[in-house]
Design a protein around this motif. Sequence first.
Motif, PDB file in Angstrom:
ATOM      1  N   ILE A  74       0.858  -1.179   0.000  1.00  0.00           N
ATOM      2  CA  ILE A  74       0.000   0.000   0.000  1.00  0.00           C
ATOM      3  C   ILE A  74       0.898   1.233   0.000  1.00  0.00           C
ATOM      4  N   ALA A  75       0.689   2.112  -0.981  1.00  0.00           N
ATOM      5  CA  ALA A  75       1.548   3.294  -1.084  1.00  0.00           C
ATOM      6  C   ALA A  75       1.188   4.336  -0.031  1.00  0.00           C
ATOM      7  N   VAL A  76       2.202   4.927   0.590  1.00  0.00           N
ATOM      8  CA  VAL A  76       1.978   6.054   1.505  1.00  0.00           C
ATOM      9  C   VAL A  76       2.425   7.362   0.846  1.00  0.00           C
ATOM     10  N   ILE A  77       3.286   7.276  -0.163  1.00  0.00           N
ATOM     11  CA  ILE A  77       3.516   8.384  -1.104  1.00  0.00           C
ATOM     12  C   ILE A  77       3.206   7.770  -2.469  1.00  0.00           C
ATOM     13  N   LYS A  78       2.181   8.321  -3.135  1.00  0.00           N
ATOM     14  CA  LYS A  78       1.598   7.619  -4.282  1.00  0.00           C
ATOM     15  C   LYS A  78       2.369   7.764  -5.580  1.00  0.00           C
ATOM     16  N   TYR A  79       2.307   6.693  -6.346  1.00  0.00           N
ATOM     17  CA  TYR A  79       2.734   6.697  -7.754  1.00  0.00           C
ATOM     18  C   TYR A  79       1.500   7.008  -8.570  1.00  0.00           C
ATOM     19  N   TRP A  80       1.535   8.051  -9.366  1.00  0.00           N
ATOM     20  CA  TRP A  80       0.405   8.340 -10.260  1.00  0.00           C
ATOM     21  C   TRP A  80       0.948   9.065 -11.480  1.00  0.00           C
ATOM     22  N   GLY A  81       1.051   8.386 -12.577  1.00  0.00           N
ATOM     23  CA  GLY A  81       1.511   8.999 -13.828  1.00  0.00           C
ATOM     24  C   GLY A  81       2.764   8.319 -14.358  1.00  0.00           C
ATOM     25  N   GLY A  94       5.184  -5.458 -15.340  1.00  0.00           N
ATOM     26  CA  GLY A  94       3.866  -6.086 -15.269  1.00  0.00           C
ATOM     27  C   GLY A  94       2.862  -5.077 -14.748  1.00  0.00           C
ATOM     28  N   SER A  95       3.181  -4.466 -13.604  1.00  0.00           N
ATOM     29  CA  SER A  95       2.356  -3.391 -13.041  1.00  0.00           C
ATOM     30  C   SER A  95       3.293  -2.566 -12.176  1.00  0.00           C
ATOM     31  N   GLY A  96       3.307  -1.275 -12.397  1.00  0.00           N
ATOM     32  CA  GLY A  96       4.277  -0.402 -11.733  1.00  0.00           C
ATOM     33  C   GLY A  96       4.392  -0.659 -10.245  1.00  0.00           C
ATOM     34  N   SER A  97       3.257  -0.561  -9.542  1.00  0.00           N
ATOM     35  CA  SER A  97       3.292  -0.650  -8.084  1.00  0.00           C
ATOM     36  C   SER A  97       3.774  -2.025  -7.609  1.00  0.00           C
ATOM     37  N   ALA A  98       3.644  -3.048  -8.460  1.00  0.00           N
ATOM     38  CA  ALA A  98       4.050  -4.406  -8.086  1.00  0.00           C
ATOM     39  C   ALA A  98       5.539  -4.492  -7.765  1.00  0.00           C
ATOM     40  N   CYS A  99       6.338  -3.608  -8.360  1.00  0.00           N
ATOM     41  CA  CYS A  99       7.789  -3.713  -8.143  1.00  0.00           C
ATOM     42  C   CYS A  99       8.129  -3.500  -6.670  1.00  0.00           C
ATOM     43  N   ARG A 100       7.233  -2.835  -5.912  1.00  0.00           N
ATOM     44  CA  ARG A 100       7.522  -2.572  -4.503  1.00  0.00           C
ATOM     45  C   ARG A 100       7.235  -3.782  -3.619  1.00  0.00           C
ATOM     46  N   SER A 101       6.595  -4.841  -4.175  1.00  0.00           N
ATOM     47  CA  SER A 101       6.254  -6.007  -3.347  1.00  0.00           C
ATOM     48  C   SER A 101       7.389  -7.013  -3.235  1.00  0.00           C
ATOM     49  N   SER A 138      -9.662   2.154 -14.602  1.00  0.00           N
ATOM     50  CA  SER A 138      -8.447   1.410 -14.271  1.00  0.00           C
ATOM     51  C   SER A 138      -7.330   2.407 -13.990  1.00  0.00           C
ATOM     52  N   SER A 139      -6.326   1.964 -13.211  1.00  0.00           N
ATOM     53  CA  SER A 139      -5.247   2.904 -12.904  1.00  0.00           C
ATOM     54  C   SER A 139      -4.512   3.305 -14.182  1.00  0.00           C
ATOM     55  N   THR A 140      -4.417   2.396 -15.134  1.00  0.00           N
ATOM     56  CA  THR A 140      -3.700   2.715 -16.381  1.00  0.00           C
ATOM     57  C   THR A 140      -4.372   3.870 -17.127  1.00  0.00           C
ATOM     58  N   GLY A 162      -6.698   5.938 -15.941  1.00  0.00           N
ATOM     59  CA  GLY A 162      -6.788   7.107 -15.059  1.00  0.00           C
ATOM     60  C   GLY A 162      -5.498   7.913 -15.087  1.00  0.00           C
ATOM     61  N   MET A 163      -4.375   7.221 -14.965  1.00  0.00           N
ATOM     62  CA  MET A 163      -3.075   7.911 -14.988  1.00  0.00           C
ATOM     63  C   MET A 163      -2.856   8.634 -16.298  1.00  0.00           C
ATOM     64  N   ARG A 164      -3.205   7.957 -17.390  1.00  0.00           N
ATOM     65  CA  ARG A 164      -2.995   8.564 -18.710  1.00  0.00           C
ATOM     66  C   ARG A 164      -3.785   9.870 -18.810  1.00  0.00           C
ATOM     67  N   GLN A 172      -3.914  14.504  -1.833  1.00  0.00           N
ATOM     68  CA  GLN A 172      -3.470  15.184  -3.058  1.00  0.00           C
ATOM     69  C   GLN A 172      -3.649  14.300  -4.290  1.00  0.00           C
ATOM     70  N   PHE A 173      -3.403  13.004  -4.113  1.00  0.00           N
ATOM     71  CA  PHE A 173      -3.631  12.083  -5.240  1.00  0.00           C
ATOM     72  C   PHE A 173      -5.097  12.152  -5.683  1.00  0.00           C
ATOM     73  N   HIS A 174      -6.031  12.163  -4.713  1.00  0.00           N
ATOM     74  CA  HIS A 174      -7.450  12.217  -5.094  1.00  0.00           C
ATOM     75  C   HIS A 174      -7.839  13.604  -5.625  1.00  0.00           C
ATOM     76  N   PHE A 176      -5.902   6.070   0.632  1.00  0.00           N
ATOM     77  CA  PHE A 176      -6.838   5.441  -0.312  1.00  0.00           C
ATOM     78  C   PHE A 176      -6.157   5.326  -1.670  1.00  0.00           C
ATOM     79  N   ASP A 177      -6.228   4.156  -2.289  1.00  0.00           N
ATOM     80  CA  ASP A 177      -5.691   3.998  -3.639  1.00  0.00           C
ATOM     81  C   ASP A 177      -6.783   4.231  -4.676  1.00  0.00           C
ATOM     82  N   ALA A 178      -6.684   3.563  -5.809  1.00  0.00           N
ATOM     83  CA  ALA A 178      -7.644   3.805  -6.883  1.00  0.00           C
ATOM     84  C   ALA A 178      -8.960   3.077  -6.613  1.00  0.00           C
ATOM     85  N   GLY A 179      -9.591   3.395  -5.481  1.00  0.00           N
ATOM     86  CA  GLY A 179     -10.850   2.781  -5.088  1.00  0.00           C
ATOM     87  C   GLY A 179     -11.297   3.371  -3.767  1.00  0.00           C
TER      88      GLY A 179
END
Length: 350
Positions: A16-23, A154-161, A209-211, A213-215, A261-263, A303-306
């Motif tokens: 779960i991101a606490v400083i968000k990736y968006w874009g 595969g999915s950006g945020s996945a790299c942090r797992s 979708s996050s993809t 939405g980010m675009r 800020q992300f929202h 809160f993430d993309a939901g």
Amino acid sequence: EKKWVRLVTAKTPTNIAVIKYWGKRDEALILAINDSISVTLDPNHLCTTTTVAVSPAFQQDRMWLNGKEISLAGDRYQNCLREIRKRACDVEEEDKGIKIAKKDWESLHVHIASYNNFPTAAGLASSAAGLACLAKLMNVKEDQGQLSAIARQGSGSACRSLYGGFVKWIMGNSEDGSDSLAVQVTDEKHWDDLVILIAVVSSRQKETSSTSGMRESVETSLLLKHRAQEIVPKRIIQMEEAIKTKDFPAFARLACADSNQFHAVCLDTTPPIFYMNDTSHRIISIVEKWNLAEGTPQVAYTFDAGPNAVLIARDRKAASLLLQRMLFYFPPGAGADLNSYVLGDESILQ
Ligand code: PMV
């Protein structure tokens, strides 16, 4: 020819991101426009379990998610599979008569089956699944950092797992993405007072979708430009400091502000994107009022993309009070569509 199957099973946690990736600055390679920081959840509570198999009897690569076959045709899957195959090494299991040479991997096919141990809730699932597992199956010798760069595709945020504890995804500045990878900030033992509770507000699939939405945000939001260039770089430094020194008030202030800020960026997108709903907003007010009344933050929200709330309590006492409050404001069966999932030590429920 003797038919054999080699199987590997692994659990991949979600983060779960606490400083968000968006874009993204590069959609094909999945390169972010800012660094991000997340906390990896305990894999005993929320995780994806993946089994991968290889056999000369398999005719094609196939994948199942929660028992349903899904297509591997998309670029993301193909990029990940290609990158991991390239790094495959010799495998030998004498007792089972399995001998795979490095070059054999080009023609061998894999079957991948993943299960989430939680309802695939909007804005919660992360798809790091499978990669660490494939790496094991294929005897890939790359380090975690290099694996995270493959997972990223595969999915950006996945790299942090790929790591436990707090993890930073460094956006990097190379064109090929080789320096866009995850590093561990602190391990899972460093700040184990924290208790994470997820309030599932709705398990409906997210609408945007996050993809996409980010675009849309990258194309239309001026606030996002300002955020990525001016705000996030400073917050990353402050957040790392707060985590390393276990400064909960600073941590909570930064995490809440960054989620908001992300929202706000989503709202600044044309057409606007709404990920949170009225229940999410109520949860924010409840936490804000409580933190204010205590004089020092007890709980951080993000809160993430939901619409689901991720609530991070400073310690077990705060977590137990938080749960009491949530049950008071959202009594079961009162129609608020809220189920709570407690992560970490479940004894706070008793
Ligand atoms: O990696 P994706 O495409 O699922 O994007 C995730 C984006 C957020 O969850 C909203 C933020 C983040 O940093 O995880």
